[in-house]
Motif scaffolding. Structure first.
Motif, PDB file in Angstrom:
ATOM      1  N   ARG A 217       6.078 -20.930  96.070  1.00 58.81           N
ATOM      2  CA  ARG A 217       7.026 -21.898  96.651  1.00 58.81           C
ATOM      3  C   ARG A 217       7.200 -23.156  95.807  1.00 58.81           C
ATOM      4  O   ARG A 217       7.560 -24.213  96.332  1.00 58.81           O
ATOM      5  CB  ARG A 217       6.577 -22.293  98.066  1.00 58.81           C
ATOM      6  CG  ARG A 217       6.649 -21.165  99.081  1.00 58.81           C
ATOM      7  CD  ARG A 217       8.038 -20.589  99.163  1.00 58.81           C
ATOM      8  NE  ARG A 217       8.211 -19.676 100.267  1.00 58.81           N
ATOM      9  CZ  ARG A 217       9.303 -18.952 100.483  1.00 58.81           C
ATOM     10  NH1 ARG A 217      10.317 -19.056  99.633  1.00 58.81           N
ATOM     11  NH2 ARG A 217       9.383 -18.151 101.498  1.00 58.81           N
ATOM     12  N   MET A 218       6.974 -23.053  94.504  1.00 52.98           N
ATOM     13  CA  MET A 218       7.265 -24.168  93.596  1.00 52.98           C
ATOM     14  C   MET A 218       8.584 -23.872  92.897  1.00 52.98           C
ATOM     15  O   MET A 218       8.652 -23.636  91.692  1.00 52.98           O
ATOM     16  CB  MET A 218       6.107 -24.340  92.604  1.00 52.98           C
ATOM     17  CG  MET A 218       4.828 -24.850  93.255  1.00 52.98           C
ATOM     18  SD  MET A 218       3.449 -25.075  92.092  1.00 52.98           S
ATOM     19  CE  MET A 218       2.595 -23.521  92.282  1.00 52.98           C
ATOM     20  N   GLU A 219       9.664 -23.854  93.724  1.00 50.55           N
ATOM     21  CA  GLU A 219      10.961 -23.384  93.233  1.00 50.55           C
ATOM     22  C   GLU A 219      11.540 -24.241  92.117  1.00 50.55           C
ATOM     23  O   GLU A 219      12.116 -23.722  91.160  1.00 50.55           O
ATOM     24  CB  GLU A 219      11.965 -23.322  94.397  1.00 50.55           C
ATOM     25  CG  GLU A 219      11.703 -22.220  95.401  1.00 50.55           C
ATOM     26  CD  GLU A 219      10.836 -22.710  96.555  1.00 50.55           C
ATOM     27  OE1 GLU A 219      10.224 -23.801  96.398  1.00 50.55           O
ATOM     28  OE2 GLU A 219      10.760 -22.016  97.580  1.00 50.55           O
ATOM     29  N   GLU A 220      11.376 -25.560  92.229  1.00 52.49           N
ATOM     30  CA  GLU A 220      11.981 -26.445  91.233  1.00 52.49           C
ATOM     31  C   GLU A 220      11.375 -26.234  89.846  1.00 52.49           C
ATOM     32  O   GLU A 220      12.080 -26.163  88.846  1.00 52.49           O
ATOM     33  CB  GLU A 220      11.825 -27.905  91.664  1.00 52.49           C
ATOM     34  CG  GLU A 220      12.683 -28.276  92.878  1.00 52.49           C
ATOM     35  CD  GLU A 220      12.591 -29.755  93.181  1.00 52.49           C
ATOM     36  OE1 GLU A 220      11.943 -30.501  92.396  1.00 52.49           O
ATOM     37  OE2 GLU A 220      13.161 -30.161  94.203  1.00 52.49           O
ATOM     38  N   ALA A 222       9.862 -23.522  88.822  1.00 49.98           N
ATOM     39  CA  ALA A 222      10.233 -22.187  88.362  1.00 49.98           C
ATOM     40  C   ALA A 222      11.652 -22.178  87.797  1.00 49.98           C
ATOM     41  O   ALA A 222      11.912 -21.594  86.738  1.00 49.98           O
ATOM     42  CB  ALA A 222      10.116 -21.187  89.509  1.00 49.98           C
ATOM     43  N   GLU A 223      12.568 -22.811  88.502  1.00 53.47           N
ATOM     44  CA  GLU A 223      13.963 -22.825  88.050  1.00 53.47           C
ATOM     45  C   GLU A 223      14.115 -23.591  86.742  1.00 53.47           C
ATOM     46  O   GLU A 223      14.928 -23.219  85.888  1.00 53.47           O
ATOM     47  CB  GLU A 223      14.844 -23.432  89.140  1.00 53.47           C
ATOM     48  CG  GLU A 223      14.982 -22.530  90.367  1.00 53.47           C
ATOM     49  CD  GLU A 223      15.856 -23.151  91.459  1.00 53.47           C
ATOM     50  OE1 GLU A 223      16.609 -24.109  91.137  1.00 53.47           O
ATOM     51  OE2 GLU A 223      15.782 -22.687  92.610  1.00 53.47           O
ATOM     52  N   ALA A 224      13.342 -24.653  86.570  1.00 59.14           N
ATOM     53  CA  ALA A 224      13.410 -25.417  85.318  1.00 59.14           C
ATOM     54  C   ALA A 224      12.986 -24.548  84.130  1.00 59.14           C
ATOM     55  O   ALA A 224      13.605 -24.601  83.050  1.00 59.14           O
ATOM     56  CB  ALA A 224      12.519 -26.655  85.414  1.00 59.14           C
ATOM     57  N   ILE A 225      11.969 -23.719  84.328  1.00 61.56           N
ATOM     58  CA  ILE A 225      11.518 -22.834  83.249  1.00 61.56           C
ATOM     59  C   ILE A 225      12.540 -21.728  83.005  1.00 61.56           C
ATOM     60  O   ILE A 225      12.841 -21.377  81.852  1.00 61.56           O
ATOM     61  CB  ILE A 225      10.140 -22.230  83.594  1.00 61.56           C
ATOM     62  CG1 ILE A 225       9.106 -23.341  83.720  1.00 61.56           C
ATOM     63  CG2 ILE A 225       9.702 -21.232  82.521  1.00 61.56           C
ATOM     64  CD1 ILE A 225       7.806 -22.896  84.351  1.00 61.56           C
ATOM     65  N   LEU A 226      13.090 -21.168  84.087  1.00 61.73           N
ATOM     66  CA  LEU A 226      14.081 -20.100  83.940  1.00 61.73           C
ATOM     67  C   LEU A 226      15.305 -20.574  83.168  1.00 61.73           C
ATOM     68  O   LEU A 226      15.921 -19.808  82.428  1.00 61.73           O
ATOM     69  CB  LEU A 226      14.503 -19.571  85.313  1.00 61.73           C
ATOM     70  CG  LEU A 226      13.452 -18.737  86.062  1.00 61.73           C
ATOM     71  CD1 LEU A 226      13.927 -18.426  87.468  1.00 61.73           C
ATOM     72  CD2 LEU A 226      13.166 -17.450  85.309  1.00 61.73           C
ATOM     73  N   LYS A 243      14.602 -15.074  94.628  1.00 65.55           N
ATOM     74  CA  LYS A 243      14.614 -15.577  96.008  1.00 65.55           C
ATOM     75  C   LYS A 243      14.671 -14.427  97.000  1.00 65.55           C
ATOM     76  O   LYS A 243      13.913 -14.387  97.980  1.00 65.55           O
ATOM     77  CB  LYS A 243      15.806 -16.509  96.202  1.00 65.55           C
ATOM     78  CG  LYS A 243      15.897 -17.114  97.588  1.00 65.55           C
ATOM     79  CD  LYS A 243      17.095 -18.048  97.676  1.00 65.55           C
ATOM     80  CE  LYS A 243      17.198 -18.639  99.081  1.00 65.55           C
ATOM     81  NZ  LYS A 243      18.374 -19.544  99.208  1.00 65.55           N
ATOM     82  N   GLU A 244      15.558 -13.466  96.755  1.00 70.07           N
ATOM     83  CA  GLU A 244      15.699 -12.328  97.659  1.00 70.07           C
ATOM     84  C   GLU A 244      14.430 -11.480  97.671  1.00 70.07           C
ATOM     85  O   GLU A 244      13.994 -10.997  98.721  1.00 70.07           O
ATOM     86  CB  GLU A 244      16.895 -11.470  97.232  1.00 70.07           C
ATOM     87  CG  GLU A 244      18.230 -12.147  97.460  1.00 70.07           C
ATOM     88  CD  GLU A 244      19.391 -11.328  96.921  1.00 70.07           C
ATOM     89  OE1 GLU A 244      19.123 -10.242  96.338  1.00 70.07           O
ATOM     90  OE2 GLU A 244      20.548 -11.759  97.061  1.00 70.07           O
ATOM     91  N   SER A 245      13.823 -11.295  96.491  1.00 75.25           N
ATOM     92  CA  SER A 245      12.616 -10.487  96.399  1.00 75.25           C
ATOM     93  C   SER A 245      11.481 -11.099  97.202  1.00 75.25           C
ATOM     94  O   SER A 245      10.808 -10.407  97.980  1.00 75.25           O
ATOM     95  CB  SER A 245      12.196 -10.343  94.928  1.00 75.25           C
ATOM     96  OG  SER A 245      10.980  -9.657  94.813  1.00 75.25           O
TER      97      SER A 245
END
Length: 577
Positions: A217-220, A222-226, A243-245
């Motif tokens: 749940r550390m979405e921010e 994760a998204e920054a790395i992606l 997110k869906e997975s």
């Protein structure tokens, strides 16, 4: 389409290298984590050459086969524990932290081994290294896989395989470089501390796996790395897929529910993934690869090459071919597919092991005879077992099997294939034999077929490395659902190391009990079984995004013609390679 898998446009191999110009960040992640593979390869390969000189320094090791096997296999036993702990650490503390712990263990183990005053402390150091190897064996490819775009994921994970074989090749070079240095094997084993320290420093400045962060749940973050990994037009799609997975997993399982073996086996996709992943890891070891990597110089000596330096130099060729095979794998893995490489690889392995079995049969059945005249030349040192027996039928192989005390074969000065002397095996007699420009044999006998054994070993490596050498790790890095990936990867890696332990601990004993010919024949039969396993149980995952692997396994059923897929109109159709 092939088996429901999306085709890869162009060459993933070329795209992987062009990525260095377009997005060097991805390669930085892959190669920094891949140093774990380099350490894995170095520490598994270096012992094969170091063992020759450890035997010279510690007479107890030279006289006891089980002690030699223990020095090799205690690292494997440590790797079993390391792989099991690594799976748990990956899920709870992340991939990055696990790699840092592995580096510390590599460093500590290298220092302990280099300073070991006796075999007991040497074994302790091997256990430390083994713990690090076990963690790195599953964590490095997992980290690389989760930080790679789907189109080149196979090629980048294959770089980890290349670094493993590159580490093994480097270990043979280091072994050869230190053969004349004081302390020989201490330098060989201690050098591993340097890349361990290098990776530890590099990993401190690299991020955690984006998929692990998203799961926690550390979405921010994760998204920054992606956004650094994927092109701008692909980032949103990847974020949405993650997110869906995760949401599907939480809805189906409950986010607080603990993972256990029963739950894994009750989940159809995980059960099928484990069958393929664990099966590949077990067969990777039981087809005999680590007999070659751990005991390659010993095998060369069994084939009739006497000196340590010659055995190491010739073993370097097989190790180099292993590294070359990993490069071939990087080129073909996303073009040809995982399954085809496995099938081609195993067919070649079966052929090579057949050649090795035949060559060692000829080597042992046509060894030079023992000459009473040659033995009498060294009367004070002749083998007691030979003196007390009737000389009829004695040849080099029978001489080497004599015990209490052990005996060796001193070849004739004119030609090593001529009848020679059967003498007591110790350093004094060895020096005496060498002093008359004769070759001294204690592991194998002179043979005109020795070079054929080297060809068989080379063929084995050429076929094994691109397929069975790298594909099992790639399949295990991408075949499990995200929620179970760390635990399942740990189970598969543990199975690999248990199988490795069985092979490493039994190889020398098997060759003594039934001979090298029958030993390689057993590996050949197991390779045939492995081929049928791949045909029936292993799916093709080429080019499939990680989040879609679960759906692919859900709609598959094992059939002899590989796998059955469900077409768009709902009908089944058989899929072949």
């Amino acid at each position: 389409m092939e088996g429901g898998v999306h085709e890869v446009d162009g060459s993933a191999f070329r795209e992987c290298f062009s990525l260095a110009w377009r997005n060097p960040y991805v390669l930085r992640l892959a190669f920094s984590a891949g140093i774990g593979g380099l350490l894995f390869g170095y520490d598994t390969g270096v012992i094969s050459g170091a063992l020759l000189y450890i035997r010279d320094d510690f007479p107890s090791v030279d006289k006891k086969t089980w002690l030699q096997e223990s020095i090799v296999s205690t690292a494997v036993a440590g790797a079993i524990i390391g792989a099991a702990i690594g799976g748990w650490m990956n899920d709870h503390f992340g991939r990055k932290t696990t790699i840092l712990v592995a580096d510390f263990l590599f460093f500590a183990g290298a220092v302990i081994m280099a300073s070991a005053p006796n075999p007991a402390l040497l074994i302790v150091g091997r256990v430390f290294v083994g713990l690090g190897v076990g963690m790195a064996s599953m964590t490095s490819p997992l980290y690389i896989s989760e930080a790679s775009p789907a189109r080149i994921r196979g090629a980048l994970v294959s770089t980890n395989g290349f670094l493993i074989t590159g580490g093994q090749f480097l270990s043979y070079l280091i072994n050869l470089a230190f053969t004349k240095a004081p302390g020989t094997w201490r330098w060989m084993l201690g050098v591993a501390a340097l890349p361990a320290l290098t990776q530890f420093i590099l990993m401190l400045f690299l991020p955690e796996s984006p998929r692990w962060l998203y799961r926690k749940r550390m979405e921010e973050e994760a998204e920054a790395i992606l956004r650094k990994i994927y092109p701008a037009n692909e980032v949103e799609g990847e974020v949405q897929a993650l997110k869906e997975s995760v949401e599907d997993e939480i809805q189906a399982e409950g986010s607080s529910e603990k993972i256990n073996l029963i739950k894994l086996l009750k989940t159809k996709t995980v059960r099928r993934g484990l069958l393929a992943g664990v099966g590949l890891q077990v067969f990777q070891q039981f087809v005999g690869i680590n007999t070659v990597m751990y005991y390659s110089p010993t095998i060369v000596q069994l084939a009739g090459f006497a000196s340590n330096q010659t055995a190491l130099a010739l073993s370097l060729v097989t190790s180099g071919l292993n590294a070359l095979g990993s490069i071939v794998s990087i080129y073909f893995i996303d073009r040809t597919g995982r399954k085809k490489l496995l099938i081609i690889s195993l067919c070649g392995v079966v052929l090579s092991l057949g050649v090795l079995s035949a060559v060692f049969h000829e080597t042992t059945s046509h060894s030079p005879s023992i000459s009473r005249q040659e033995t009498a030349h060294f009367a004070a040192y002749s083998c007691p077992a030979y003196q007390s027996a009737s000389a009829t039928g004695w040849d080099c192989m029978k001489c080497l099997k004599a015990s209490s005390p052990d005996c060796g074969f001193c070849a004739a000065a004119a030609d090593k294939l001529y009848p020679g002397a059967c003498l007591i095996s110790n350093s004094t007699v060895k020096d005496l034999c060498h002093g008359e420009n004769r070759l001294w044999y204690t592991r194998g006998c002179p043979s005109r077929f020795g070079w054929l054994a080297l060809i068989g070993l080379a063929l084995y490596i050429i076929f094994f490395s691109p397929g069975m050498g790298t594909v099992p790790w790639i399949v295990n890095s991408e075949i499990y659902p995200l929620r179970f990936r760390g635990v399942c990867g740990g189970i598969a890696a543990t199975a690999n190391w248990i199988s490795n332990l069985i092979v490493a601990q039994s190889f020398l004993s098997l060759t003594e009990a039934i001979g090298a010919s029958w030993t390689f024949l057993i590996f050949g039969v197991i390779s045939v079984i492995a081929l049928f396993f791949v045909l029936i149980c292993v799916p093709e995952t080429k080019g499939l995004p990680i989040e879609e692997v679960e759906k692919m396994l859900e709609h598959r059923a094992a059939r002899f013609r590989f796998w059955r897929k469900e077409t768009d109109d709902g009908k089944d159709s058989n899929v072949t390679v």
